[in-house]
Design a protein around this motif. Sequence first.
Motif, PDB file in Angstrom:
ATOM      1  N   HIS B 125     -13.162   0.895  -2.620  1.00 44.68           N
ATOM      2  CA  HIS B 125     -12.120   1.485  -1.790  1.00 44.68           C
ATOM      3  C   HIS B 125     -12.168   3.009  -1.931  1.00 44.68           C
ATOM      4  CE1 HIS B 125      -7.660   0.987  -0.309  1.00 44.68           C
ATOM      5  NE2 HIS B 125      -8.408   1.701   0.499  1.00 44.68           N
ATOM      6  N   ASP B 148     -13.951  -0.128   1.896  1.00 46.77           N
ATOM      7  CA  ASP B 148     -12.603  -0.017   2.462  1.00 46.77           C
ATOM      8  C   ASP B 148     -12.195   1.444   2.447  1.00 46.77           C
ATOM      9  OD1 ASP B 148     -12.136  -2.631   3.073  1.00 46.77           O
ATOM     10  OD2 ASP B 148     -11.387  -3.122   1.059  1.00 46.77           O
ATOM     11  N   THR B 150      -8.887   4.261   3.261  1.00 49.08           N
ATOM     12  CA  THR B 150      -7.541   4.629   3.677  1.00 49.08           C
ATOM     13  C   THR B 150      -7.504   6.147   3.844  1.00 49.08           C
ATOM     14  OG1 THR B 150      -6.618   2.812   2.414  1.00 49.08           O
ATOM     15  CG2 THR B 150      -5.080   4.541   3.095  1.00 49.08           C
ATOM     16  N   HIS B 152      -5.146   9.515   4.491  1.00 44.74           N
ATOM     17  CA  HIS B 152      -3.799  10.098   4.514  1.00 44.74           C
ATOM     18  C   HIS B 152      -3.867  11.419   5.248  1.00 44.74           C
ATOM     19  CE1 HIS B 152      -1.553   7.421   1.770  1.00 44.74           C
ATOM     20  NE2 HIS B 152      -2.783   7.128   1.357  1.00 44.74           N
ATOM     21  N   THR B 189      -7.544   2.338   7.685  1.00 46.42           N
ATOM     22  CA  THR B 189      -6.095   2.519   7.673  1.00 46.42           C
ATOM     23  C   THR B 189      -5.791   4.011   7.700  1.00 46.42           C
ATOM     24  OG1 THR B 189      -6.020   0.600   6.246  1.00 46.42           O
ATOM     25  CG2 THR B 189      -3.980   1.886   6.426  1.00 46.42           C
ATOM     26  N   GLU B 191      -2.681   6.637   7.313  1.00 42.79           N
ATOM     27  CA  GLU B 191      -1.271   6.904   6.993  1.00 42.79           C
ATOM     28  C   GLU B 191      -0.951   8.302   7.499  1.00 42.79           C
ATOM     29  OE1 GLU B 191       0.651   4.719   5.483  1.00 42.79           O
ATOM     30  OE2 GLU B 191      -0.751   3.341   4.453  1.00 42.79           O
TER      31      GLU B 191
END
Lengths: 328, 542
Positions: B125, B148, B150, B152, B189, B191
């Motif tokens: 990740h 993976d 993410t 921000h 993802t 955010e």
Amino acid sequence: MTQRIKFYQTGTLAVGNRLLDEENRTVQSTPERNNSLTSGHRACQGCGEALGARYVVDVAMREAGNKLIAVNATGCLEVFSTPYPESSWRVPWIHSLFGNAPAVATGVAAALRAKGRVDTRVLAQGGDGGTVDIGFGCLSGMFERNDDVLYICYDNEAYMNTGVQRSGSTPPAARTATTPAMGQTKGNVFGQGKNAALIAMAHFIPYVATASVADLHDLEAKVAKAMGMSGARYIHVHVPCPLGWGSKPCDTIRLARLAVETGLFPLFEAEHGEITEVTPIRHKVPVEEYLRPQRRFAHLFGKSADTHVLAAIQQMADRNIENFGLSG
Amino acid sequence: MHKPFAITLDIGTSLANHTGSWRNERPVYVDLMPPCNHACPAGENIQAWLYHAEEGDYEAAWRQLVTDNPLPAVEGRVCYHPCEGACNRGQLDEAVNIHAVERFLGDEALKRGWKIEAGAPTGKHVLVVGAGPSGLSAAYHLRRLGHDVTIHDAGPMAGGMMRFGIPKYRLPRDILDGEIARIVDMGVTIELNSKVSDIPGMMKDGGFDAAFVAVGAHLAKRTDIPAREAGKILDAISVLRDMETDEEPPLLGRRVVVYGGGNTALDMARTAKRLGASEALVVYRRTREQMPAHDIELEEALDEGVILHWLTTIKQIDGTTCTVEKMKVDENGWPQPTGEFETLEADTLVLALGQAVDTSFLKTIPGVAITDDGVIDVDGNMMTGYPGLFAGGDMVPAERTVTVAIGHGKKAARNIDGWLRGEEPATRADARVAGYERLNAWYYTDADKTVQPALNLIRRQTTFDEIHGGLDETNALFEARRCLSCGNCFECDNCYGVCPDNAVIKLGPGKRFEFNYDFCKGCGLCAAECPCGAIDMVAERM
Ligand SMILES: Cc1cc2nc3c(=O)[nH]c(=O)nc-3n(C[C@H](O)[C@H](O)[C@H](O)COP(=O)(O)OP(=O)(O)OC[C@H]3O[C@@H](n4cnc5c(N)ncnc54)[C@H](O)[C@@H]3O)c2cc1C
Ligand SMILES: Cc1ncc(C[n+]2csc(CCOP(=O)(O)OP(=O)(O)O)c2C)c(N)n1
Ligand code: SF4
Ligand code: SF4
Ligand SMILES: [Mg+2]
């Protein structure tokens, strides 16, 4: 003359091109080509004559449905392809003498006719010495009788097989074994020699053309057209010879191209004595670009060079461009 | 065996005679680096994707393109296309209009909904900070590699300066949204409204195996300009940002003076024009040649009626009057004051003097070094001094463009992948650049560059509609076919045709050719006549 296809990267200027329609591709670009003159022949590295012969005979084979007999005059093409008992020919092939190829071909055509084998076609081929000089009487007779033969002259501008002697097709100023670069006029003299294609035209035969190994689409179209006709037909193919010209083997096509683009070797077609098409020059270049890479013209350059000779050759080129309308 | 008279040997073929033994140089096929690819900051394999486009296989072309660059529709619009400056075709007639074909492919993908699959899951990740082009590119490449991701981002929408800097008339937002959505669809993802202040803490708490930070350069640089009465001074970055976030467009007045000489200054002036300013002036202290703005943008701004004052500095602003001083260039090329003053009428002065990186939250991370220019130092693999923390885009030392940012994202992703696996990422086998001198350009047909349609001037001055139109299927095909395929075989069959010894074997469509060294005499005709320089002659060892 072929129509140039544009905008396909290389259009019809390269041998093939994956972007071209099938019918616009050359025989040479196909995996099925006959390789009529196959590998293992003993021509020099980069021999234009070996290349030209495969180009021509592969098309003739395709057009004749592989029913073709080839008659060869003596010369490099014959010697390098058939050292006894080997042969590089993938076509029925016969050799007799230096000067009698047109007569032998006439005989082969007559025999085929007598036997009713009209579907089998005859092609005769020889060098410029064998054609323009020693075989010329037989050739003229073959033309006059309109015998059903396609005759190809591979013009490398001298008797190469016996060590580069001058022929009737050797250009002015060229150094050969018999026209050394010595004395007052160095190399071959101006104002002699003959233009075999124009003389062939004067026989009013069905088809006469000039072609070059540098323009494959054009060459193939001419051979195909000639094969579609009957009677006496003549194609004069320009084939650089690295050995005799003193040029780099990798420059064979470049030189053939420059001969066309300078105007020194005009590409045209004639039917029944009249010029019907000329292939325009794509980018015109001065003769110097063509002459400089050839050692047979080395005496035209350097400190002691006679600049008038270069100017005279340029004049010949310009006259061709004018007379044949090569500017497009 | 009975033989005819005087015949003693069996007839045989010359194939028994292996003329390959004559050779002292052998031809070999090579795949070199085309100059366009070499010049592309995102490392696109332009020649390779044009090859598919030449056949009209636009999906294959696009798929080849997006192995390096996830945002072709954006890039075809905003990239300053250094590839075209390097393109060999430029020496023949005019460079291939690479960005126009790229844009066409990008738009085609959006229209047809082409998607990209994520790679097989690795269980790792990665944290990405910043959803600008660099962060998005890293996230995309990491997903392709199966990690993976993410992201921000501090802002309310993804895109970074592509959204909050570059105006709509150069980059319509549906295009940007479409390309970002495709990345999100790969399982990234994002955010939003999530400003990161402690990267090591977040990595630890979130169980991230590595991180990529690309927060850009957002702090507008300022200069002290005395304002006697309250003159209105704004900064371009905020104004352009407000264009995106506010309901009401910013109020700039009739006469707007922009101070600066970069692309931001020009975009600011052009935006002011579109917002109704009757005069949009750009004041720059050095000469036109020294302007960091790209020529194309300068020309477009001038076309739209933006006025430029070169060799001028702003001394003070009083209400609606700006006092400026003329400069002259000294022998070292530096602007020097002349003591000659002038006044300009200005309702608003907008500063566009460049941007700095907010390094406050990075300074404290152990090992992270900040250069004298105030940007974050990285090694050749884009890693900072803090193990597992990589950085790229505007915040590291490099040219500040979307394409450089995307290239950094890709490079960082591949190095993060290598770092996570404990191996070095693969590099190109033959990195030699195929220069013009390798080509046999005679073979290429004459074909003029295709020009993209452009909006008329009135609409350019009054609306935020996109200025340049795209290519359609036929002219995109034409343009792709102008490519010379430098240093890479495009199957023109020349080598196969010109060999006097039939020593070239044609392997069939897409499979190229092979040499038959049994018969190749090494004449070099194939190499000399290869239009694109894809054959080398190599000395044989005797
Ligand atoms: C007006 C203007 C016009 C331009 N035009 C062009 C052009 O035509 N062509 C071109 O190639 N380039 C152009 N550029 C430059 C280009 O936009 C930038 O080089 C590029 O966007 C940099 O990408 P990046 O990902 O490094 O940073 P950015 O695009 O700046 O993105 C950084 C992101 O990080 C986020 N962020 C910042 N701090 C934090 C934090 N602490 N935590 C979380 N998120 C954070 C921000 O919200 C932002 O979304 C232009 C720039 C401007 C200003
Ligand atoms: C009657 C006769 N004279 C001379 C020769 C020797 N000879 C063989 S090949 C050749 C030269 C061939 O020159 P050309 O026809 O131009 O063909 P090239 O070798 O140049 O291809 C000569 C003179 C011969 N074989 N027969
Ligand atoms: S001498 Fe000339 S024509 Fe004869 S094989 Fe050599 S290159 Fe070919
Ligand atoms: S011609 Fe094609 S391969 Fe060569 S530099 Fe231009 S785009 Fe690249
Ligand atoms: Mg000869």
